[in-house]
Design a protein around this motif. Structure first.
Motif, PDB file in Angstrom:
ATOM      1  N   ASP A  70       0.856  -1.185   0.000  1.00  0.00           N
ATOM      2  CA  ASP A  70       0.000   0.000   0.000  1.00  0.00           C
ATOM      3  C   ASP A  70       0.894   1.239   0.000  1.00  0.00           C
ATOM      4  N   ASN A  71       1.044   1.824  -1.156  1.00  0.00           N
ATOM      5  CA  ASN A  71       1.974   2.935  -1.342  1.00  0.00           C
ATOM      6  C   ASN A  71       1.623   4.126  -0.451  1.00  0.00           C
ATOM      7  N   TYR A  72       0.346   4.469  -0.390  1.00  0.00           N
ATOM      8  CA  TYR A  72      -0.075   5.627   0.400  1.00  0.00           C
ATOM      9  C   TYR A  72       0.140   5.388   1.886  1.00  0.00           C
ATOM     10  N   ASN A  73      -0.380   4.255   2.394  1.00  0.00           N
ATOM     11  CA  ASN A  73      -0.252   3.968   3.826  1.00  0.00           C
ATOM     12  C   ASN A  73       1.199   3.826   4.250  1.00  0.00           C
ATOM     13  N   PHE A  74       2.029   3.303   3.361  1.00  0.00           N
ATOM     14  CA  PHE A  74       3.443   3.156   3.677  1.00  0.00           C
ATOM     15  C   PHE A  74       4.053   4.504   4.046  1.00  0.00           C
ATOM     16  N   TYR A  75       3.775   5.512   3.237  1.00  0.00           N
ATOM     17  CA  TYR A  75       4.334   6.837   3.511  1.00  0.00           C
ATOM     18  C   TYR A  75       3.597   7.525   4.651  1.00  0.00           C
ATOM     19  N   ALA A  76       2.279   7.347   4.709  1.00  0.00           N
ATOM     20  CA  ALA A  76       1.496   7.988   5.762  1.00  0.00           C
ATOM     21  C   ALA A  76       1.840   7.423   7.137  1.00  0.00           C
ATOM     22  N   MET A  77       2.279   6.169   7.187  1.00  0.00           N
ATOM     23  CA  MET A  77       2.647   5.524   8.447  1.00  0.00           C
ATOM     24  C   MET A  77       4.136   5.677   8.748  1.00  0.00           C
ATOM     25  N   GLY A  78       4.795   6.592   8.044  1.00  0.00           N
ATOM     26  CA  GLY A  78       6.198   6.870   8.347  1.00  0.00           C
ATOM     27  C   GLY A  78       7.172   5.862   7.798  1.00  0.00           C
ATOM     28  N   GLY A  79       6.739   5.058   6.821  1.00  0.00           N
ATOM     29  CA  GLY A  79       7.646   4.086   6.224  1.00  0.00           C
ATOM     30  C   GLY A  79       7.564   2.708   6.852  1.00  0.00           C
ATOM     31  N   SER A  80       6.498   2.420   7.592  1.00  0.00           N
ATOM     32  CA  SER A  80       6.302   1.089   8.177  1.00  0.00           C
ATOM     33  C   SER A  80       5.784   0.152   7.094  1.00  0.00           C
ATOM     34  N   ASN A 148      18.447  -8.187  -0.680  1.00  0.00           N
ATOM     35  CA  ASN A 148      18.342  -6.775  -1.060  1.00  0.00           C
ATOM     36  C   ASN A 148      16.887  -6.464  -1.394  1.00  0.00           C
ATOM     37  N   PHE A 149      16.413  -5.302  -0.957  1.00  0.00           N
ATOM     38  CA  PHE A 149      15.064  -4.833  -1.271  1.00  0.00           C
ATOM     39  C   PHE A 149      15.180  -3.573  -2.130  1.00  0.00           C
ATOM     40  N   ARG A 150      14.209  -3.407  -3.021  1.00  0.00           N
ATOM     41  CA  ARG A 150      14.133  -2.176  -3.793  1.00  0.00           C
ATOM     42  C   ARG A 150      12.678  -1.744  -3.900  1.00  0.00           C
ATOM     43  N   PHE A 151      12.407  -0.517  -3.478  1.00  0.00           N
ATOM     44  CA  PHE A 151      11.058   0.031  -3.563  1.00  0.00           C
ATOM     45  C   PHE A 151      10.857   0.682  -4.929  1.00  0.00           C
ATOM     46  N   ASN A 152       9.748   0.351  -5.578  1.00  0.00           N
ATOM     47  CA  ASN A 152       9.437   0.904  -6.882  1.00  0.00           C
ATOM     48  C   ASN A 152       8.306   1.927  -6.778  1.00  0.00           C
ATOM     49  N   PRO A 153       8.304   2.960  -7.628  1.00  0.00           N
ATOM     50  CA  PRO A 153       7.283   4.000  -7.555  1.00  0.00           C
ATOM     51  C   PRO A 153       5.864   3.497  -7.765  1.00  0.00           C
ATOM     52  N   ASP A 154       5.721   2.325  -8.415  1.00  0.00           N
ATOM     53  CA  ASP A 154       4.380   1.830  -8.707  1.00  0.00           C
ATOM     54  C   ASP A 154       3.732   1.108  -7.519  1.00  0.00           C
ATOM     55  N   GLY A 155       4.397   1.106  -6.368  1.00  0.00           N
ATOM     56  CA  GLY A 155       3.820   0.446  -5.205  1.00  0.00           C
ATOM     57  C   GLY A 155       4.150  -1.027  -5.123  1.00  0.00           C
ATOM     58  N   THR A 156       5.341  -1.397  -5.564  1.00  0.00           N
ATOM     59  CA  THR A 156       5.829  -2.767  -5.415  1.00  0.00           C
ATOM     60  C   THR A 156       7.201  -2.722  -4.766  1.00  0.00           C
ATOM     61  N   ILE A 157       7.540  -3.799  -4.107  1.00  0.00           N
ATOM     62  CA  ILE A 157       8.862  -3.930  -3.517  1.00  0.00           C
ATOM     63  C   ILE A 157       9.509  -5.185  -4.082  1.00  0.00           C
ATOM     64  N   LYS A 158      10.720  -5.027  -4.588  1.00  0.00           N
ATOM     65  CA  LYS A 158      11.434  -6.133  -5.222  1.00  0.00           C
ATOM     66  C   LYS A 158      12.372  -6.765  -4.203  1.00  0.00           C
ATOM     67  N   LEU A 159      12.207  -8.050  -3.974  1.00  0.00           N
ATOM     68  CA  LEU A 159      13.092  -8.806  -3.097  1.00  0.00           C
ATOM     69  C   LEU A 159      14.056  -9.601  -3.968  1.00  0.00           C
ATOM     70  N   ASP A 160      15.334  -9.318  -3.818  1.00  0.00           N
ATOM     71  CA  ASP A 160      16.380 -10.081  -4.504  1.00  0.00           C
ATOM     72  C   ASP A 160      17.114 -10.904  -3.449  1.00  0.00           C
ATOM     73  N   LEU A 161      16.961 -12.212  -3.537  1.00  0.00           N
ATOM     74  CA  LEU A 161      17.513 -13.099  -2.514  1.00  0.00           C
ATOM     75  C   LEU A 161      18.400 -14.152  -3.169  1.00  0.00           C
ATOM     76  N   ALA A 162      19.452 -14.525  -2.468  1.00  0.00           N
ATOM     77  CA  ALA A 162      20.333 -15.605  -2.923  1.00  0.00           C
ATOM     78  C   ALA A 162      20.640 -16.468  -1.701  1.00  0.00           C
ATOM     79  N   ILE A 163      19.863 -17.523  -1.531  1.00  0.00           N
ATOM     80  CA  ILE A 163      19.985 -18.387  -0.358  1.00  0.00           C
ATOM     81  C   ILE A 163      20.857 -19.591  -0.702  1.00  0.00           C
ATOM     82  N   PRO A 164      21.998 -19.759  -0.029  1.00  0.00           N
ATOM     83  CA  PRO A 164      22.897 -20.864  -0.354  1.00  0.00           C
ATOM     84  C   PRO A 164      22.243 -22.235  -0.153  1.00  0.00           C
ATOM     85  N   ILE A 165      22.545 -23.145  -1.049  1.00  0.00           N
ATOM     86  CA  ILE A 165      22.060 -24.522  -0.915  1.00  0.00           C
ATOM     87  C   ILE A 165      23.208 -25.495  -1.139  1.00  0.00           C
ATOM     88  N   ASP A 166      23.011 -26.702  -0.644  1.00  0.00           N
ATOM     89  CA  ASP A 166      23.932 -27.807  -0.896  1.00  0.00           C
ATOM     90  C   ASP A 166      23.509 -28.429  -2.227  1.00  0.00           C
TER      91      ASP A 166
END
Length: 213
Positions: A70-80, A148-166
């Motif tokens: 929720d792009n609006y609430n995110f900013y209205a709630m101080g970035g929570s 790594n997280f990246r916030f996009n202007p369209d109201g999405t957050i990109k999670l880039d993860l690299a979890i090690p495996i055997d």
């Protein structure tokens, strides 16, 4: 929206580390997307999972997740952020009784996976974000290739993860979750927000109530 299964069900699957929780959350969301009646492989790339071999000859599960918030609430709630993570539009509502795999408990029983408030962490979207946040907080080097997280202007957050495996374990027939390796020796537990929510003028800060950065 992908409803989160019960804590007991996850415990029965031995989702007993933050790293396993991240992989499980990504797999669950991907299953919910693929299982949706309107799934289009050419267009729906909100959650992707792939095996990547790194330059140091280690292997990771590369997880790319695009979660709406929720792009609006995110900013209205101080970035929570956690309360404002929304649900994927084209995914199954429920995966109850759909998980057909078994895993043994982690060979390293510690650290224990932190718990969560199931009145807030009630979807797999929030579950994935919650444990990804804990892992990033627990990494000493915040500029890393694991989370790594990246916030996009369209109201999405990109999670880039690299979890090690055997990789050998997976190649010889085990699943992604059993093959997941731990990244850290200690998890930072997100107690601070809970403390601030319940703190009143009648409570005194003492050695039993520790506030940390």
């Amino acid at each position: 929206m992908v409803n989160l299964i019960t804590k007991a069900a996850k415990q029965a699957l031995n989702i007993d580390s933050v790293e396993r929780a991240i992989v499980f959350g990504a797999l669950a969301l991907r299953a919910a997307i693929v299982g949706h009646t309107e799934f289009d492989a050419d267009e729906d790339r909100d959650v992707l999972i792939d095996i990547v071999t790194n330059r140091d000859n280690t292997t990771s599960l590369a997880i790319d997740a695009l979660l709406p918030f929720d792009n609006y609430n995110f900013y209205a709630m101080g970035g929570s952020i956690i309360e404002n993570i929304q649900t994927l539009p084209n995914a199954l509502l429920s995966l109850t009784d759909q998980f057909d795999f078994t895993t043994e408990p982690s060979t390293q029983p510690l650290p224990e996976i932190p718990d969560y408030d199931d009145s807030i962490i009630n979807t797999f979207e929030r579950y994935l974000f919650y444990y990804s946040s804990i892992l990033w907080a627990s990494l000493e080097n915040k500029r890393n290739k694991i989370v790594n997280f990246r916030f996009n202007p369209d109201g999405t957050i990109k999670l880039d993860l690299a979890i090690p495996i055997d990789l050998n374990k997976w190649l010889l027939g085990d699943n992604y979750i059993s093959s997941t390796l731990r990244v850290v020796d200690t998890y930072l537990i997100p107690e601070i927000s809970n403390i601030l929510n319940i703190l009143t003028n009648e409570q005194l800060l003492n050695n039993d109530l520790l506030l940390v950065n």
